[in-house]
Design a protein around this motif. Structure first.
Motif, PDB file in Angstrom:
ATOM      1  N   PHE A   8       0.850  -1.035  -0.079  1.00 54.84           N
ATOM      2  CA  PHE A   8       0.097   0.020  -0.054  1.00 54.84           C
ATOM      3  C   PHE A   8       0.863   1.251  -0.040  1.00 54.84           C
ATOM      4  CE2 PHE A   8      -1.760   3.382   2.755  1.00 54.84           C
ATOM      5  CZ  PHE A   8      -2.758   3.698   2.000  1.00 54.84           C
ATOM      6  N   THR A  55       0.804   4.066  -3.167  1.00 50.23           N
ATOM      7  CA  THR A  55       0.387   5.486  -3.060  1.00 50.23           C
ATOM      8  C   THR A  55       1.500   6.568  -2.653  1.00 50.23           C
ATOM      9  OG1 THR A  55      -0.072   5.163  -0.448  1.00 50.23           O
ATOM     10  CG2 THR A  55      -1.673   4.482  -1.771  1.00 50.23           C
ATOM     11  N   GLN A  73      -6.484   4.512   3.847  1.00 52.46           N
ATOM     12  CA  GLN A  73      -6.938   3.003   3.678  1.00 52.46           C
ATOM     13  C   GLN A  73      -7.181   2.624   5.132  1.00 52.46           C
ATOM     14  OE1 GLN A  73      -4.612   1.000   0.985  1.00 52.46           O
ATOM     15  NE2 GLN A  73      -5.831  -1.199   1.497  1.00 52.46           N
ATOM     16  N   ILE A  93      -2.956   5.191   8.148  1.00 53.41           N
ATOM     17  CA  ILE A  93      -4.160   3.895   7.926  1.00 53.41           C
ATOM     18  C   ILE A  93      -4.982   3.906   8.749  1.00 53.41           C
ATOM     19  CG2 ILE A  93      -2.482   2.374   6.454  1.00 53.41           C
ATOM     20  CD1 ILE A  93      -2.654   0.657   9.288  1.00 53.41           C
ATOM     21  N   ASN A 121     -13.001   0.199   2.427  1.00 48.45           N
ATOM     22  CA  ASN A 121     -11.371   0.380   2.419  1.00 48.45           C
ATOM     23  C   ASN A 121     -10.807   1.698   2.471  1.00 48.45           C
ATOM     24  OD1 ASN A 121     -12.178   0.913  -0.295  1.00 48.45           O
ATOM     25  ND2 ASN A 121     -11.215  -0.774  -1.148  1.00 48.45           N
ATOM     26  N   ARG A 122     -11.687   2.770   2.608  1.00 50.73           N
ATOM     27  CA  ARG A 122     -11.312   4.013   2.603  1.00 50.73           C
ATOM     28  C   ARG A 122     -12.044   4.850   4.038  1.00 50.73           C
ATOM     29  NH1 ARG A 122      -8.102   2.354  -0.486  1.00 50.73           N
ATOM     30  NH2 ARG A 122      -7.605   3.322  -2.696  1.00 50.73           N
ATOM     31  N   LYS A 132     -16.249   2.276  -0.090  1.00 46.83           N
ATOM     32  CA  LYS A 132     -15.491   1.233  -0.681  1.00 46.83           C
ATOM     33  C   LYS A 132     -14.986   1.599  -2.197  1.00 46.83           C
ATOM     34  CE  LYS A 132     -16.220  -3.519  -2.195  1.00 46.83           C
ATOM     35  NZ  LYS A 132     -17.027  -4.608  -2.159  1.00 46.83           N
TER      36      LYS A 132
END
Length: 156
Positions: free
Chosen positions: A90, A94, A111, A130, A143-144, A154
């Motif tokens: 991840f 990003t 995330q 995160i 997921n966010r 999502k």
């Protein structure tokens, strides 16, 4: 015969400490000691370079001499848990960027990672890189999460 076995035994210990998995464990322990900061109520002093060197020598000598007893733990410590791999992937994808929230339009979304967190994942959570989603995953997995308005969504 015994001398040859002792040479082999200590050679294996030396190789594990200098090139093998024990090298990572020693480095991790040294980093923990280096980063130790005494609290305001503590009577401890910061660690000096001399004490750090002595600590490194003691750990290295102990692992060289007693490597059969420490090897399972060292191997277990240096295995990467799935959430560390996910976190590293991840971070690579990003480059530390935050996402734009669809409701408040601020770029403060991160995330959400699910599962039992490792120490590295907990550190990322403390740094607000995160969000932890817990261990139970339902059908509507999000997921966010926006750190500004707490909206979760999502992204496919």
């Amino acid at each position: 015969m015994i001398e040859a076995l002792l040479v082999i035994y200590f050679s294996v210990g030396l190789v594990l400490v200098l090139f093998g998995p024990a090298k990572l464990s020693i480095a991790r322990e040294i980093d923990k000691v280096k980063s130790f900061k005494p609290g305001p109520r503590s009577h401890s002093k910061p660690v000096t370079k001399r004490k750090l060197l002595l600590f490194r020598i003691i750990i290295t000598a102990g692992l060289i001499v007693l490597w059969p007893f420490f090897l399972p733990g060292v191997l277990n410590d240096n295995q990467r848990s799935p959430d560390i791999v996910l976190l590293n992937n991840f971070k690579k994808s990003t480059n530390g960027k935050k996402f734009k929230c669809p409701t408040c339009k601020k770029k403060e979304a991160v995330q959400i990672l699910y599962g039992y967190p490792s120490p590295e994942t907990l550190q990322a959570w403390h740094n607000k890189e995160i969000e932890l989603g817990g261990c139970i995953v339902d059908e509507e997995i999000r997921n966010r999460k926006c750190m500004n308005c707490n909206y979760q969504w999502k992204v496919i």
